[in-house]
Design an enzyme around this catalytic site. Structure first.
Site, mmCIF file in Angstrom:
data_model
loop_
_atom_site.group_PDB
_atom_site.id
_atom_site.type_symbol
_atom_site.label_atom_id
_atom_site.label_comp_id
_atom_site.label_asym_id
_atom_site.label_seq_id
_atom_site.Cartn_x
_atom_site.Cartn_y
_atom_site.Cartn_z
ATOM 1 N N GLN A 1 0.819 -1.204 0.000
ATOM 2 C CA GLN A 1 0.000 0.000 0.000
ATOM 3 C C GLN A 1 0.859 1.262 0.000
ATOM 4 O OE1 GLN A 1 -2.287 -0.559 3.636
ATOM 5 N NE2 GLN A 1 -0.455 -1.382 4.611
ATOM 6 N N HIS B 1 -9.536 3.914 19.071
ATOM 7 C CA HIS B 1 -8.881 2.750 19.676
ATOM 8 C C HIS B 1 -9.495 2.355 21.020
ATOM 9 C CE1 HIS B 1 -5.372 3.784 16.922
ATOM 10 N NE2 HIS B 1 -5.663 2.535 16.633
ATOM 11 N N ASP C 1 -0.246 0.171 13.786
ATOM 12 C CA ASP C 1 0.141 1.466 14.353
ATOM 13 C C ASP C 1 0.365 1.399 15.858
ATOM 14 O OD1 ASP C 1 -2.545 2.020 15.685
ATOM 15 O OD2 ASP C 1 -3.170 1.933 13.599
ATOM 16 N N GLU D 1 0.169 -8.514 11.932
ATOM 17 C CA GLU D 1 0.096 -7.395 10.987
ATOM 18 C C GLU D 1 0.714 -7.813 9.656
ATOM 19 O OE1 GLU D 1 -0.189 -4.245 8.726
ATOM 20 O OE2 GLU D 1 -1.090 -4.142 10.730
ATOM 21 N N ASP E 1 -0.116 -12.741 7.180
ATOM 22 C CA ASP E 1 -1.524 -12.547 6.838
ATOM 23 C C ASP E 1 -2.395 -13.043 7.994
ATOM 24 O OD1 ASP E 1 -4.088 -12.565 5.713
ATOM 25 O OD2 ASP E 1 -3.305 -12.997 3.718
ATOM 26 N N GLY E 2 -3.304 -12.191 8.444
ATOM 27 C CA GLY E 2 -4.146 -12.539 9.582
ATOM 28 C C GLY E 2 -4.983 -13.775 9.363
ATOM 29 N N ASP F 1 -8.481 -4.990 13.892
ATOM 30 C CA ASP F 1 -8.252 -3.559 13.662
ATOM 31 C C ASP F 1 -7.752 -3.405 12.236
ATOM 32 O OD1 ASP F 1 -7.681 -0.899 13.782
ATOM 33 O OD2 ASP F 1 -6.101 -1.041 15.295
ATOM 34 N N THR G 1 -7.730 -2.195 8.011
ATOM 35 C CA THR G 1 -7.668 -0.950 7.253
ATOM 36 C C THR G 1 -8.965 -0.739 6.485
ATOM 37 O OG1 THR G 1 -6.739 -2.037 5.301
ATOM 38 C CG2 THR G 1 -5.181 -1.233 6.942
ATOM 39 N N ASP G 2 -9.036 0.373 5.775
ATOM 40 C CA ASP G 2 -10.159 0.610 4.872
ATOM 41 C C ASP G 2 -10.181 -0.474 3.794
ATOM 42 O OD1 ASP G 2 -11.414 3.723 4.978
ATOM 43 O OD2 ASP G 2 -9.595 3.332 6.127
#
Length: 275
Positions: free
Chosen positions: A29, A60, A84, A103, A134-135, A152, A154-155
């Site tokens: 990304q 959060h 993050d 992550e 990869d989750g 949690d 991302t878009d």
């Protein structure tokens, strides 16, 4: 004068920035960090605001403390995404023994720690295991259970689509007692929200709760929670006092109130569940 703009449909948000601190493409990304006038440091992925220092606790704390306080004594926690470090920081405020963070993009972790620092050293805590993978693969192969699991993500993007699939939620249900995920804006991103709700509801019972995050699309944000029980206000106050968690945004009263949905959103939820 430099401005950052994020558009969603025919509307959007515009934030004045002092400096562009980071701007490069990782394997997955486009990663940017800006220093803004009103919101502090701001992390942007693929043109979408992920957090600002000023209002990231709004997001959060509600993502983390609602599921964490729903458990009488969470000790083992899994976070999928959250590179993050904001969710990890909040989880560690509870008396946990073991936290696994999975992550996909290690550059998000590196950039966030180096240029923003909202984790406040959380990644260095000996109770934390950080895995760059990869989750969905981790969950598929997990040979252990967790008291609480938090997604949690991302878009919406090609790398996050599989973690809103029915297959993913089915595997999550097998390894977690309490499960929570952020679920985007039910107002601006209603199709995505409805897809998530349909997929997850085929696997586990969830309740939707909402919160205000000023720099997210038009401010309204949603989450979904699966839990075997929903403590009342008196019990939440007791747990909150007992754990002595320091917060900026969350409190037990807000916890309870966040599950009270406006009528239009009740209709969106009902329609999604019938689809």
């Amino acid at each position: 004068m430099e401005w950052f703009e994020e558009l969603y449909g025919n509307t959007g948000i515009k934030i004045r920035v002092r400096e562009k601190m980071v701007d490069f493409h990782s394997r997955y990304q486009h990663i940017q960090v800006f220093d803004t006038y009103d919101f502090g440091k701001m992390l942007v992925l693929d043109g979408k605001i992920q957090l600002t220092e000023r209002d990231e606790p709004f997001y959060h704390e509600m993502l983390v403390h609602v599921p964490m306080f729903s458990h009488p004594s969470p000790k083992k926690v899994l976070i999928v995404g959250g590179g993050d470090g904001g969710s990890l920081r909040e989880v560690l405020k509870h008396d946990v023994d073991d936290v696994v963070v999975v992550e996909l993009d290690e550059e998000v972790v590196r950039v966030s720690r180096e240029f923003i620092g909202i984790d406040r050293g959380a990644f260095d805590d000996p109770r934390v295991t950080l895995l760059i993978e990869d989750g969905i693969e981790f969950v598929r192969n997990a040979g252990e259970r967790f008291d609480v699991m938090i997604v949690d993500g991302t878009d919406p993007n090609p790398y996050s689509e599989h973690i809103i699939s029915e297959e993913f939620y089915k595997m999550c249900r097998k390894i977690s007692e309490i499960f929570a995920t952020q679920s985007q804006s039910p107002f601006v991103q209603q199709d995505y929200f409805s897809t998530m709700l349909r997929n997850i509801s085929r696997v586990m019972d969830v309740r939707v709760y909402v919160n205000f995050v000023p720099t997210y699309p038009l401010g309204l944000w949603s989450y979904m929670l699966h839990s075997p029980s929903f403590p009342d206000l008196e019990e939440l106050r007791r747990r909150f006092e007992e754990r002595k968690v320091e917060v900026v945004h969350y409190n037990p009263e807000l916890h309870v109130a966040s599950f009270a949905l406006p009528e239009w959103l009740k209709m969106v939820v009902e329609k999604a569940l019938k689809g």
